[in-house]
Design a protein around this motif. Sequence first.
Motif, PDB file in Angstrom:
ATOM      1  N   SER A 134       0.828  -1.218   0.000  1.00 14.15           N
ATOM      2  CA  SER A 134       0.000   0.000   0.000  1.00 14.15           C
ATOM      3  C   SER A 134       0.858   1.263   0.000  1.00 14.15           C
ATOM      4  N   ILE A 135       1.961   1.235   0.752  1.00  9.43           N
ATOM      5  CA  ILE A 135       2.862   2.396   0.774  1.00  9.43           C
ATOM      6  C   ILE A 135       3.489   2.606  -0.599  1.00  9.43           C
ATOM      7  N   ILE A 136       3.904   1.522  -1.258  1.00 11.02           N
ATOM      8  CA  ILE A 136       4.484   1.628  -2.601  1.00 11.02           C
ATOM      9  C   ILE A 136       3.467   2.233  -3.564  1.00 11.02           C
TER      10      ILE A 136
ATOM     11  N   SER B 196       9.990  -0.071   1.595  1.00 12.46           N
ATOM     12  CA  SER B 196       8.845  -0.989   1.715  1.00 12.46           C
ATOM     13  C   SER B 196       9.002  -2.178   0.766  1.00 12.46           C
ATOM     14  N   PHE B 197       9.488  -1.913  -0.445  1.00 17.44           N
ATOM     15  CA  PHE B 197       9.752  -3.011  -1.389  1.00 17.44           C
ATOM     16  C   PHE B 197      10.808  -3.952  -0.821  1.00 17.44           C
TER      17      PHE B 197
ATOM     18  N   SER C  74       3.091   5.528   8.900  1.00 14.28           N
ATOM     19  CA  SER C  74       1.853   6.222   8.509  1.00 14.28           C
ATOM     20  C   SER C  74       1.033   6.706   9.697  1.00 14.28           C
ATOM     21  N   LEU C  75       1.374   6.238  10.916  1.00 11.18           N
ATOM     22  CA  LEU C  75       0.548   6.521  12.083  1.00 11.18           C
ATOM     23  C   LEU C  75       0.437   8.019  12.379  1.00 11.18           C
TER      24      LEU C  75
ATOM     25  N   MET D 299       1.179  10.843   4.371  1.00  8.47           N
ATOM     26  CA  MET D 299       1.081   9.428   4.023  1.00  8.47           C
ATOM     27  C   MET D 299      -0.336   8.913   4.245  1.00  8.47           C
ATOM     28  N   LYS D 300      -0.990   9.355   5.319  1.00 11.83           N
ATOM     29  CA  LYS D 300      -2.376   8.957   5.556  1.00 11.83           C
ATOM     30  C   LYS D 300      -3.276   9.384   4.397  1.00 11.83           C
ATOM     31  N   ASP D 301      -3.106  10.643   3.942  1.00 17.99           N
ATOM     32  CA  ASP D 301      -3.919  11.155   2.832  1.00 17.99           C
ATOM     33  C   ASP D 301      -3.652  10.373   1.546  1.00 17.99           C
ATOM     34  N   ALA D 302      -2.377  10.044   1.304  1.00 23.57           N
ATOM     35  CA  ALA D 302      -2.024   9.289   0.100  1.00 23.57           C
ATOM     36  C   ALA D 302      -2.614   7.881   0.147  1.00 23.57           C
ATOM     37  N   LEU D 303      -2.581   7.259   1.332  1.00 27.95           N
ATOM     38  CA  LEU D 303      -3.153   5.924   1.480  1.00 27.95           C
ATOM     39  C   LEU D 303      -4.668   5.953   1.297  1.00 27.95           C
TER      40      LEU D 303
END
Length: 325
Positions: free
Chosen positions: A48-50, A71-72, A295-296, A301-305
């Motif tokens: 999900s991060i990628i 992450s990869f 992401s916490l 990152m939260k918005d992107a996820l």
Amino acid sequence: MTFSNTYNGSKSITGFILLGFTYTGEIQKLLFMLLFTIYILTLLGNGSIICAVYCDERIHTPMYILLANFSFLEICYASTTVPNMLVNFFSETKVISFSGCFLQFYFFFSLGAVECFFLAIMAFDRYLAICRPLHYHTIMTRHLRTSLIVSCWIFGFLWFPIPIIFISKLSFCGPKIIDHILCDPSPILVLTCTPAPMMEFACSFLSSMILVIPFFFIIGTYALVLKAVLKIPSGRGQRKAFSTCGSHLVVVSLFYGSAMVIYMRPRSGQKTDTQKVVTLFYSMVTPFLNPFIYSLRNKEMKDALKKVLGYENESLCKRYLLRSS
């Protein structure tokens, strides 16, 4: 389930018996389901991060591009051991071929070395962002970022091949039983027909160096970051700077803390079960926790996820329907 017949005939086996966790019955099933769930969530979380970094142009910055690459790396790292570990739970023989064992040995330790280098360049990126903010984008160019990432992979995969090749050429006698969850040099060298103290020293030295050198680089980098942060006049600015570095420091602590327990202490004084649990922690639990850690407390990152998972589009649709009505 008993493995005595397999163990008694292990001299004729053309490979190793990788014991892994030797629980039986309900405990075995519960542990299998727990590790299987953690592995799937590790793949989903890091994946999900990628996807978030790739899809959201707002976070196409060095920090998040490094995070996506990291992450990869975590997906690859967990995948070198976990699938075989899960299969071993219900295997009657628990046999792994010589080539399979040494390939796992090579990829696991090489990816671990890559992770050490990656954590160091991520610390360097935070140092530039906080201590050299005006020159950040002129220093951390796309060319430098790419060079650092490629160098991590190259140096990581060049760190261990020579001792692994030499160990693979040794002769192994007696029951070829590795009482571990993966092909680790220490239990493998115990199985050699003649003692190989030089090989044991070489593996221990390389493992220690790959932990110590990046670790002290990270400590030095964050000492400079702390010095710069304390000079920031506003409390809000200090909190923002600490928040930026906090996630990375947590990951560094989890990975290095558990890895150093295994590779920078005498193996003779460690219980086998302790080695298994600690190895499982830094090779599986840490990759599982990374997406949550990064992401916490990170709004971008939260918005992107949310965008990747469709929450943002769903909220826009709801707003449009409310306005239409």
